[in-house]
Design a protein around this motif. Structure first.
Motif, PDB file in Angstrom:
ATOM      1  N   THR A   1       9.307   8.705   2.444  1.00  0.00           N
ATOM      2  CA  THR A   1       9.708   7.830   1.344  1.00  0.00           C
ATOM      3  C   THR A   1      10.263   6.523   1.907  1.00  0.00           C
ATOM      4  O   THR A   1      10.545   6.371   3.114  1.00  0.00           O
ATOM      5  N   ALA A   2      10.427   5.548   1.003  1.00  0.00           N
ATOM      6  CA  ALA A   2      10.997   4.248   1.395  1.00  0.00           C
ATOM      7  C   ALA A   2      12.427   4.419   1.867  1.00  0.00           C
ATOM      8  O   ALA A   2      12.903   3.701   2.763  1.00  0.00           O
TER       9      ALA A   2
ATOM     10  N   LYS B   1       0.817  -1.215   0.000  1.00  0.00           N
ATOM     11  CA  LYS B   1       0.000   0.000   0.000  1.00  0.00           C
ATOM     12  C   LYS B   1       0.848   1.260   0.000  1.00  0.00           C
ATOM     13  O   LYS B   1       0.327   2.350  -0.211  1.00  0.00           O
ATOM     14  N   GLY B   2       2.148   1.113   0.242  1.00  0.00           N
ATOM     15  CA  GLY B   2       3.057   2.261   0.262  1.00  0.00           C
ATOM     16  C   GLY B   2       2.875   3.144   1.466  1.00  0.00           C
ATOM     17  O   GLY B   2       3.212   4.331   1.438  1.00  0.00           O
ATOM     18  N   ASN B   3       2.339   2.605   2.566  1.00  0.00           N
ATOM     19  CA  ASN B   3       2.096   3.383   3.776  1.00  0.00           C
ATOM     20  C   ASN B   3       3.330   3.310   4.663  1.00  0.00           C
ATOM     21  O   ASN B   3       3.358   2.641   5.702  1.00  0.00           O
ATOM     22  N   HIS B   4       4.401   4.027   4.204  1.00  0.00           N
ATOM     23  CA  HIS B   4       5.675   3.977   4.924  1.00  0.00           C
ATOM     24  C   HIS B   4       5.601   4.672   6.275  1.00  0.00           C
ATOM     25  O   HIS B   4       6.314   4.304   7.207  1.00  0.00           O
ATOM     26  N   HIS B   5       4.742   5.647   6.390  1.00  0.00           N
ATOM     27  CA  HIS B   5       4.656   6.403   7.633  1.00  0.00           C
ATOM     28  C   HIS B   5       4.123   5.530   8.778  1.00  0.00           C
ATOM     29  O   HIS B   5       4.629   5.558   9.918  1.00  0.00           O
ATOM     30  N   ASP B   6       3.081   4.689   8.506  1.00  0.00           N
ATOM     31  CA  ASP B   6       2.539   3.800   9.543  1.00  0.00           C
ATOM     32  C   ASP B   6       3.568   2.761   9.970  1.00  0.00           C
ATOM     33  O   ASP B   6       3.679   2.410  11.158  1.00  0.00           O
ATOM     34  N   ILE B   7       4.323   2.248   8.985  1.00  0.00           N
ATOM     35  CA  ILE B   7       5.361   1.273   9.319  1.00  0.00           C
ATOM     36  C   ILE B   7       6.408   1.916  10.221  1.00  0.00           C
ATOM     37  O   ILE B   7       6.872   1.315  11.206  1.00  0.00           O
ATOM     38  N   ALA B   8       6.774   3.147   9.904  1.00  0.00           N
ATOM     39  CA  ALA B   8       7.764   3.855  10.710  1.00  0.00           C
ATOM     40  C   ALA B   8       7.261   4.077  12.125  1.00  0.00           C
ATOM     41  O   ALA B   8       8.011   3.934  13.100  1.00  0.00           O
TER      42      ALA B   8
END
Length: 406
Positions: A387-388, A322-329
């Motif tokens: 970003t990734a 999903k490209g939700n890098h902020h939630d992963i962070a």
């Protein structure tokens, strides 16, 4: 089973059968147990003596008593005759001895033949006993003789090597009342002071007589079947009144009157005994081998897989696609803060200079690296979209920080 295993089993079976064959064919060892029981044909049984008494006396005159003498005399107070006790050891007890002596004093005869006598009887008759040494010379050959010349029994020999019992004699007797009936002495003794010792005495007691013999072996199969020893035994029995009943005790016997074990007949015969043992061994082999062959196979239970890693990977792939890098962070930051609380034992509520210094000291990281990490955490937390590359940078900084503490 491979060929080597079969050879080992065959050798074991052959060895076992060989041992059984040797045991079954070897001569049976003599039983030297001092039984003195009338039905025993072993060397120290009295089967021959009982057989001769039955030949000489009628059933009404020869009575076998299998009850305690106290009980028997209590139930038959008017009985007269001779009460004969033969065993390797006899211990009446005070009450029973008093009952027997009271019965004897009424004109009856008490005949006791035993290697070991109770102290009460010895004290009553003023007797003391001792034993002949078997360590002087060969120490196993003895001569016995009855003192009454009328009996003309002469000297008889007795070899005590196989019987292995201690031969006793009277070391002190009441010479005023007791009369010596028989003596014993060692043959071929190297002791120059070797003398004949009294081993049978006769003592009047009231109107009756007490005869005490310390040589009960005179009534055994082993002694009587060696000519002319039977004359010695017959001479002893001549001291009893043959016109009166003879009460032959069967209660004070070392040998059993009957056998309670149902396996006695089987185990007493060596062929039946080894057949029984082979049957037990065969049953054991059957249980070991047949039981192993028939045992149900145990199914293999596959342990449950640990699905935690797969679940983690699934969630990570879902966030990444999903490209939700902020939630992963944010998740990564939360785990890191929990790591600081649980592993470094620091509160993460306030992040200030003091917190940075304490964290750097406890984690073996420099203050600059720690400041850089938390600056990155603050910047990413306040940025809605990252970003990734920024996510990867955060992950590297956290892993590097942890590696220093480990």
């Amino acid at each position: 089973m491979n060929r080597k295993g079969k050879i080992y089993i065959a050798l074991a079976v052959f060895t076992l059968l060989s041992i059984v064959a040797l045991e079954a064919t070897k001569p049976k060892e003599l039983n030297w147990f001092p039984s003195y029981a009338k039905h025993h044909k072993i060397p120290l049984g009295t089967y021959v003596f009982q057989e001769q008494l039955q030949r000489l006396f009628s059933e009404s005159q020869l009575l076998n008593v299998d009850r305690p003498p106290f009980e028997y005399l209590e139930n038959t107070p008017d009985s007269i005759g001779s009460y004969v006790f033969i065993n390797n050891e006899i211990n009446f007890g005070q009450s029973e001895l008093d009952k027997l002596l009271d019965w004897t004093s009424k004109g009856n005869t008490l005949f006791v033949a035993a290697s070991v006598l109770e102290q009460q009887l010895l004290d009553t008759l003023k007797l003391e006993t001792s034993h002949l040494s078997q360590f002087d010379g060969f120490g196993f050959d003895y001569e016995l003789q009855l003192k009454n010349k009328v009996l003309d029994t002469g000297k008889v020999s007795f070899n005590n090597k196989d019987a292995k019992g201690l031969l006793a004699y009277f070391s002190s007797i009441d010479t005023l009342n007791s009369k010596i009936v028989g003596i014993i002495e060692k043959m071929n003794s190297s002791d120059s002071l070797n003398l004949a010792h009294p081993n049978i005495i006769k003592t009047p007691f009231g109107e009756g007589t007490v005869i005490v013999s310390l040589f009960p072996q005179a009534f055994t199969n082993y002694f009587m079947l060696t000519p002319p020893n039977q004359q010695y035994t017959a001479g002893l029995m001549s001291y009893l009144n043959e016109e009166q009943p003879i009460y032959l005790d069967e209660y004070y016997k070392s040998g059993k009157i009957f056998y309670s074990s149902p396996l006695y007949l089987m185990l007493n015969n060596k062929h039946l005994k080894w057949a029984y043992y082979i049957m037990l061994i065969g049953v054991l082999f059957y249980i070991l081998f047949e039981g192993k062959r028939k045992q149900r196979a145990i199914p293999i239970v596959t342990p449950l897989r640990n699905q935690t890693l797969d679940f983690t990977r699934t969630i990570a792939n879902m966030y990444f696609e999903k490209g939700n890098h902020h939630d992963i962070a944010l998740h990564k930051i939360q785990h890191f803060m929990d790591y600081i609380r649980t592993q470094l034992y620091l509160s993460t509520e306030t992040v200030n200079t003091e917190f940075i210094n304490n964290l750097a000291a406890r984690s073996n990281n420099s203050v600059e690296a720690t400041k850089n990490l938390f600056n990155t955490i603050e910047r990413i937390s306040n940025t809605p979209n990252i970003t990734a590359t920024e996510l990867e940078t955060l992950n590297n900084l956290i892993e590097t920080f942890k590696s220093k503490h480990a």
